[in-house]
Design a protein around this motif. Sequence first.
Motif, PDB file in Angstrom:
ATOM      1  N   THR A   1      -9.303  17.566   1.108  1.00  0.00           N
ATOM      2  CA  THR A   1      -8.137  16.738   1.418  1.00  0.00           C
ATOM      3  C   THR A   1      -8.625  15.353   1.823  1.00  0.00           C
ATOM      4  O   THR A   1      -9.437  15.216   2.731  1.00  0.00           O
ATOM      5  CB  THR A   1      -7.303  17.351   2.559  1.00  0.00           C
ATOM      6  N   LEU A   2      -8.145  14.342   1.120  1.00  0.00           N
ATOM      7  CA  LEU A   2      -8.485  12.955   1.411  1.00  0.00           C
ATOM      8  C   LEU A   2      -7.258  12.221   1.914  1.00  0.00           C
ATOM      9  O   LEU A   2      -6.141  12.498   1.472  1.00  0.00           O
ATOM     10  CB  LEU A   2      -8.954  12.233   0.149  1.00  0.00           C
TER      11      LEU A   2
ATOM     12  N   VAL B   1     -10.728   8.438   3.281  1.00  0.00           N
ATOM     13  CA  VAL B   1     -11.337   9.164   4.397  1.00  0.00           C
ATOM     14  C   VAL B   1     -11.258  10.653   4.101  1.00  0.00           C
ATOM     15  O   VAL B   1     -10.216  11.158   3.690  1.00  0.00           O
ATOM     16  CB  VAL B   1     -10.612   8.856   5.734  1.00  0.00           C
ATOM     17  N   TRP B   2     -12.345  11.354   4.328  1.00  0.00           N
ATOM     18  CA  TRP B   2     -12.391  12.821   4.206  1.00  0.00           C
ATOM     19  C   TRP B   2     -11.547  13.373   5.330  1.00  0.00           C
ATOM     20  O   TRP B   2     -11.898  13.261   6.504  1.00  0.00           O
ATOM     21  CB  TRP B   2     -13.839  13.270   4.324  1.00  0.00           C
ATOM     22  N   ALA B   3     -10.418  13.974   5.021  1.00  0.00           N
ATOM     23  CA  ALA B   3      -9.495  14.461   6.047  1.00  0.00           C
ATOM     24  C   ALA B   3      -9.649  15.953   6.309  1.00  0.00           C
ATOM     25  O   ALA B   3      -9.200  16.442   7.339  1.00  0.00           O
ATOM     26  CB  ALA B   3      -8.053  14.143   5.654  1.00  0.00           C
ATOM     27  N   GLY B   4     -10.252  16.687   5.386  1.00  0.00           N
ATOM     28  CA  GLY B   4     -10.431  18.109   5.608  1.00  0.00           C
ATOM     29  C   GLY B   4     -10.931  18.818   4.367  1.00  0.00           C
ATOM     30  O   GLY B   4     -10.891  18.279   3.254  1.00  0.00           O
ATOM     31  N   HIS B   5     -11.424  20.038   4.585  1.00  0.00           N
ATOM     32  CA  HIS B   5     -11.888  20.870   3.482  1.00  0.00           C
ATOM     33  C   HIS B   5     -11.600  22.318   3.829  1.00  0.00           C
ATOM     34  O   HIS B   5     -11.949  22.786   4.907  1.00  0.00           O
ATOM     35  CB  HIS B   5     -13.391  20.670   3.265  1.00  0.00           C
ATOM     36  N   ASP B   6     -10.946  23.002   2.923  1.00  0.00           N
ATOM     37  CA  ASP B   6     -10.660  24.420   3.109  1.00  0.00           C
ATOM     38  C   ASP B   6     -11.734  25.209   2.362  1.00  0.00           C
ATOM     39  O   ASP B   6     -11.745  25.220   1.122  1.00  0.00           O
ATOM     40  CB  ASP B   6      -9.276  24.759   2.571  1.00  0.00           C
ATOM     41  N   PRO B   7     -12.647  25.888   3.076  1.00  0.00           N
ATOM     42  CA  PRO B   7     -13.727  26.594   2.397  1.00  0.00           C
ATOM     43  C   PRO B   7     -13.259  27.793   1.575  1.00  0.00           C
ATOM     44  O   PRO B   7     -13.920  28.175   0.615  1.00  0.00           O
ATOM     45  CB  PRO B   7     -14.653  27.038   3.527  1.00  0.00           C
ATOM     46  N   GLU B   8     -12.135  28.359   1.918  1.00  0.00           N
ATOM     47  CA  GLU B   8     -11.639  29.517   1.161  1.00  0.00           C
ATOM     48  C   GLU B   8     -11.138  29.121  -0.219  1.00  0.00           C
ATOM     49  O   GLU B   8     -11.416  29.789  -1.211  1.00  0.00           O
ATOM     50  CB  GLU B   8     -10.549  30.234   1.950  1.00  0.00           C
ATOM     51  N   THR B   9     -10.378  28.043  -0.293  1.00  0.00           N
ATOM     52  CA  THR B   9      -9.850  27.587  -1.581  1.00  0.00           C
ATOM     53  C   THR B   9     -10.720  26.493  -2.199  1.00  0.00           C
ATOM     54  O   THR B   9     -10.506  26.136  -3.347  1.00  0.00           O
ATOM     55  CB  THR B   9      -8.414  27.052  -1.415  1.00  0.00           C
TER      56      THR B   9
ATOM     57  N   ALA C   1       0.843  -1.196   0.000  1.00  0.00           N
ATOM     58  CA  ALA C   1       0.000   0.000   0.000  1.00  0.00           C
ATOM     59  C   ALA C   1       0.875   1.242   0.000  1.00  0.00           C
ATOM     60  O   ALA C   1       1.969   1.268   0.549  1.00  0.00           O
ATOM     61  CB  ALA C   1      -0.910   0.001   1.220  1.00  0.00           C
ATOM     62  N   CYS C   2       0.362   2.269  -0.643  1.00  0.00           N
ATOM     63  CA  CYS C   2       1.058   3.545  -0.721  1.00  0.00           C
ATOM     64  C   CYS C   2       0.126   4.620  -0.147  1.00  0.00           C
ATOM     65  O   CYS C   2      -0.492   5.374  -0.902  1.00  0.00           O
ATOM     66  CB  CYS C   2       1.415   3.823  -2.176  1.00  0.00           C
ATOM     67  N   PRO C   3      -0.021   4.688   1.179  1.00  0.00           N
ATOM     68  CA  PRO C   3      -0.952   5.651   1.768  1.00  0.00           C
ATOM     69  C   PRO C   3      -0.446   7.075   1.614  1.00  0.00           C
ATOM     70  O   PRO C   3       0.752   7.324   1.507  1.00  0.00           O
ATOM     71  CB  PRO C   3      -1.017   5.248   3.237  1.00  0.00           C
ATOM     72  N   GLY C   4      -1.385   8.002   1.597  1.00  0.00           N
ATOM     73  CA  GLY C   4      -1.006   9.406   1.500  1.00  0.00           C
ATOM     74  C   GLY C   4      -2.218  10.316   1.476  1.00  0.00           C
ATOM     75  O   GLY C   4      -3.362   9.864   1.491  1.00  0.00           O
ATOM     76  N   PHE C   5      -1.935  11.602   1.453  1.00  0.00           N
ATOM     77  CA  PHE C   5      -2.973  12.617   1.396  1.00  0.00           C
ATOM     78  C   PHE C   5      -3.067  13.154  -0.026  1.00  0.00           C
ATOM     79  O   PHE C   5      -2.062  13.292  -0.712  1.00  0.00           O
ATOM     80  CB  PHE C   5      -2.667  13.763   2.370  1.00  0.00           C
ATOM     81  N   LEU C   6      -4.282  13.457  -0.441  1.00  0.00           N
ATOM     82  CA  LEU C   6      -4.531  13.953  -1.783  1.00  0.00           C
ATOM     83  C   LEU C   6      -5.409  15.194  -1.693  1.00  0.00           C
ATOM     84  O   LEU C   6      -6.447  15.173  -1.034  1.00  0.00           O
ATOM     85  CB  LEU C   6      -5.239  12.873  -2.612  1.00  0.00           C
ATOM     86  N   ASP C   7      -4.984  16.279  -2.321  1.00  0.00           N
ATOM     87  CA  ASP C   7      -5.774  17.506  -2.387  1.00  0.00           C
ATOM     88  C   ASP C   7      -6.527  17.548  -3.715  1.00  0.00           C
ATOM     89  O   ASP C   7      -5.919  17.422  -4.785  1.00  0.00           O
ATOM     90  CB  ASP C   7      -4.878  18.742  -2.266  1.00  0.00           C
ATOM     91  N   ILE C   8      -7.841  17.724  -3.624  1.00  0.00           N
ATOM     92  CA  ILE C   8      -8.691  17.742  -4.811  1.00  0.00           C
ATOM     93  C   ILE C   8      -9.434  19.068  -4.859  1.00  0.00           C
ATOM     94  O   ILE C   8     -10.196  19.386  -3.945  1.00  0.00           O
ATOM     95  CB  ILE C   8      -9.706  16.579  -4.777  1.00  0.00           C
TER      96      ILE C   8
END
Length: 162
Positions: free
Chosen positions: A133-134, A121-129, A90-97
């Motif tokens: 982040t998954l 997993v939904w890791a975060g969301h920046d409402p400004e941009t 497995a190659c785990p990581g974070f992805l910005d979409i």
Amino acid sequence: MKRWSGTLFLTALLLILWLVLNDGLERGQIALGLVIALVLSLLAPILRPVRAHPARPFLGMRLIVQVAIDIARSNWEVGLRILHGQRSLACPGFLDIPLRMHDPHGMAALACIVTFTPGTVWAGHDPETNILTLHVLDLHDPQGLTRIIQNRYEGPLMEIFE
């Protein structure tokens, strides 16, 4: 009339849930469940100031079927990986979409879809941009996963909610 039909539906649903959870049809449980269901149904609009106005119900049904297929496929792949002991591959990581969608109901639906699918997993969301982040269990193809999220899920959700 429309408001009352929604309140009655929610009351009935909550009463049924109460009775199922209490595993009984005694008069006391029915009365208590009815009171709780009525109070919660009348207070529910206060908790949801922004109302959803979904459109294109058939597209919504197709999306539900697609999500169910994707969840089953992901469960199968993650299960096989665990059974075969391939955790090290497995190659785990974070992805910005980057997202185009702004409707809060569509965003909530997207969060559910992403989180229900094993391996993401939904890791975060920046409402400004408006960047999602998954955290992904297997991030071998970030561009492909970005296209899947944007085209398969975000596109139909935008048509339904915006």
